[in-house]
Scaffold this motif. Structure first.
Motif, mmCIF file in Angstrom:
data_model
loop_
_atom_site.group_PDB
_atom_site.id
_atom_site.type_symbol
_atom_site.label_atom_id
_atom_site.label_comp_id
_atom_site.label_asym_id
_atom_site.label_seq_id
_atom_site.Cartn_x
_atom_site.Cartn_y
_atom_site.Cartn_z
ATOM 1 N N ALA A 1 1.034 -1.177 0.153
ATOM 2 C CA ALA A 1 0.197 0.056 -0.016
ATOM 3 C C ALA A 1 0.841 1.328 0.051
ATOM 4 O O ALA A 1 0.452 2.075 -0.920
ATOM 5 N N ILE A 2 1.657 1.334 0.981
ATOM 6 C CA ILE A 2 2.688 2.392 1.109
ATOM 7 C C ILE A 2 3.597 2.593 -0.344
ATOM 8 O O ILE A 2 3.652 3.759 -0.941
ATOM 9 N N ALA A 3 3.944 1.519 -0.895
ATOM 10 C CA ALA A 3 4.853 1.545 -1.974
ATOM 11 C C ALA A 3 4.030 1.943 -3.219
ATOM 12 O O ALA A 3 4.443 2.700 -3.984
ATOM 13 N N SER A 4 2.721 1.711 -3.396
ATOM 14 C CA SER A 4 1.875 2.252 -4.622
ATOM 15 C C SER A 4 1.779 3.738 -4.537
ATOM 16 O O SER A 4 1.835 4.285 -5.431
ATOM 17 N N VAL A 5 1.731 4.299 -3.111
ATOM 18 C CA VAL A 5 1.766 5.930 -3.158
ATOM 19 C C VAL A 5 3.103 6.428 -3.442
ATOM 20 O O VAL A 5 3.213 7.253 -4.404
ATOM 21 N N THR A 6 4.159 5.807 -2.844
ATOM 22 C CA THR A 6 5.489 6.377 -3.040
ATOM 23 C C THR A 6 6.007 6.306 -4.727
ATOM 24 O O THR A 6 6.881 7.083 -5.076
ATOM 25 N N GLU A 7 5.555 5.259 -5.147
ATOM 26 C CA GLU A 7 5.851 5.169 -6.594
ATOM 27 C C GLU A 7 5.467 6.027 -7.724
ATOM 28 O O GLU A 7 6.045 6.625 -8.461
ATOM 29 N N ILE B 1 8.987 14.064 -1.103
ATOM 30 C CA ILE B 1 8.409 13.732 0.285
ATOM 31 C C ILE B 1 9.283 14.479 1.323
ATOM 32 O O ILE B 1 10.519 13.978 1.457
ATOM 33 N N GLY B 2 8.580 15.405 2.000
ATOM 34 C CA GLY B 2 9.569 16.320 3.026
ATOM 35 C C GLY B 2 9.356 15.418 4.314
ATOM 36 O O GLY B 2 10.326 15.233 5.002
ATOM 37 N N LEU C 1 4.625 17.413 1.291
ATOM 38 C CA LEU C 1 5.176 17.481 0.011
ATOM 39 C C LEU C 1 6.128 18.710 -0.065
ATOM 40 O O LEU C 1 5.882 19.684 0.465
ATOM 41 N N ASP C 2 7.041 18.825 -1.138
ATOM 42 C CA ASP C 2 7.563 19.765 -1.274
ATOM 43 C C ASP C 2 6.873 20.825 -2.369
ATOM 44 O O ASP C 2 7.268 21.970 -2.738
ATOM 45 N N SER D 1 -6.747 5.805 -7.129
ATOM 46 C CA SER D 1 -6.904 4.583 -7.785
ATOM 47 C C SER D 1 -5.917 3.559 -7.436
ATOM 48 O O SER D 1 -5.824 2.492 -8.016
ATOM 49 N N ALA D 2 -4.884 3.971 -6.600
ATOM 50 C CA ALA D 2 -3.800 3.088 -6.193
ATOM 51 C C ALA D 2 -4.239 1.989 -5.630
ATOM 52 O O ALA D 2 -5.343 2.080 -4.911
#
Length: 221
Positions: free
Chosen positions: A160-166, A175-176, A195-196, A209-210
Motif C-alpha cells: 500500500a505504501i509503495a503504491s503511493v510513493t512510486e 516527500i518532505g 510534500l515539497d 486509484s492506487a
C-alpha cells in the motif's frame, strides 16, 4: 474524506478577534474539520480543554470555532456573528468544557456528524495563528499545514505504501515528511505525507486509484 483547499493558510497581518491563539487558530482548526469532513455538517460537538475551556467565551474562541466549521476565513468580518449564521445554515452545535489534562493548553476536539458519518479531529492552537492537527478519527498524526500534504486512508496491506510513493516518485514529487499510523494490524491505516509542492488533479486521481487506497484528502499550501 473530501477534496479541500487552503485548510491551514498561515495568517497574515489581518485577523478578527483579540488573540491569534484563541481566534485565528480556532478558526483554522474549525476550518480544517469542515474541509476534512468534505461537506457542510449538520451537527458539531466541540470539546474544549485547558485554556480554551477556561476562557473560550471571553476570548471569542467559541464563535471562532463555529466560524471555521462554517468555512469562514480568519479575516472574515462575519466571525462575530457566526452563531447566527450557523442557525441560518442549519448547523446545531454545543460546547463541552473538559477537565482532562492535555499536553497543550489550547486544545479542542471537534466531532462533526453522527454515527458512522462522524468525523473526529483534535487540534491545538500553538500561537501566532498557527495550528497542529494531532488526531483524526482515532489516528495519531502531526500535521502543521506549513507544507502541502496528502492524507491517505488505506488498508494495512503489503504494497500500500509503495503504491503511493512510486506514483509520487514517477511524477518527481519529493516527500518532505511521512508518517504512517494504524489502529491494529491488517486494519485501516493513515498515511500523512508532507510534500515539497502541491499535487495536480491528475496525480491526485492516480493516487486515489492506487492499490489498497480507501480515501484521500489534500492540504494545499
Amino acid at each position: 474524506m473530501g477534496k479541500f483547499n487552503s485548510v491551514f493558510d498561515i495568517i497574515g497581518p489581518i485577523m478578527i478577534g483579540p488573540s491569534s491563539s484563541h481566534t485565528a487558530g480556532a478558526v483554522k482548526i474549525g476550518n480544517a474539520a469542515r474541509h476534512l469532513y468534505g461537506r457542510s455538517p449538520s451537527r458539531a460537538s466541540i470539546h474544549l480543554y485547558g485554556s480554551f475551556a477556561k476562557t473560550y467565551k471571553g476570548h471569542g474562541t467559541d464563535v471562532a470555532l463555529v466560524a471555521g466549521i462554517l468555512g469562514f476565513g480568519t479575516d472574515d468580518n462575519r466571525i462575530p456573528e457566526a452563531f447566527s449564521y450557523a442557525n441560518q445554515q442549519g448547523l446545531a452545535f454545543d460546547f463541552i468544557e473538559e477537565n482532562t489534562a492535555v499536553e497543550h493548553p489550547n486544545t479542542v476536539r471537534i466531532k462533526l456528524g453522527e454515527g458512522e458519518d462522524e468525523l473526529e479531529l483534535v487540534g491545538v492552537s500553538v500561537g501566532g495563528g498557527k495550528i497542529e492537527i494531532i488526531e483524526l478519527n482515532g489516528f495519531q498524526l502531526h500535521l502543521s499545514g506549513s507544507y502541502p500534504a496528502i492524507l491517505i486512508m488505506h488498508n494495512d496491506r503489503f504494497g500500500a505504501i509503495a503504491s503511493v510513493t512510486e506514483i509520487l516518485a514517477k511524477h518527481e514529487i519529493n516527500i518532505g515528511r511521512m508518517e504512517v499510523n494504524r489502529k491494529d494490524i491488517g486494519k485501516e491505516a493513515l498515511m500523512t505525507i508532507e510534500l515539497d509542492q502541491n499535487i495536480e488533479p491528475e496525480i491526485e486521481q492516480e493516487l486515489r486509484s492506487a492499490k489498497h487506497i480507501i480515501r484521500l484528502a489534500k492540504v494545499v499550501n
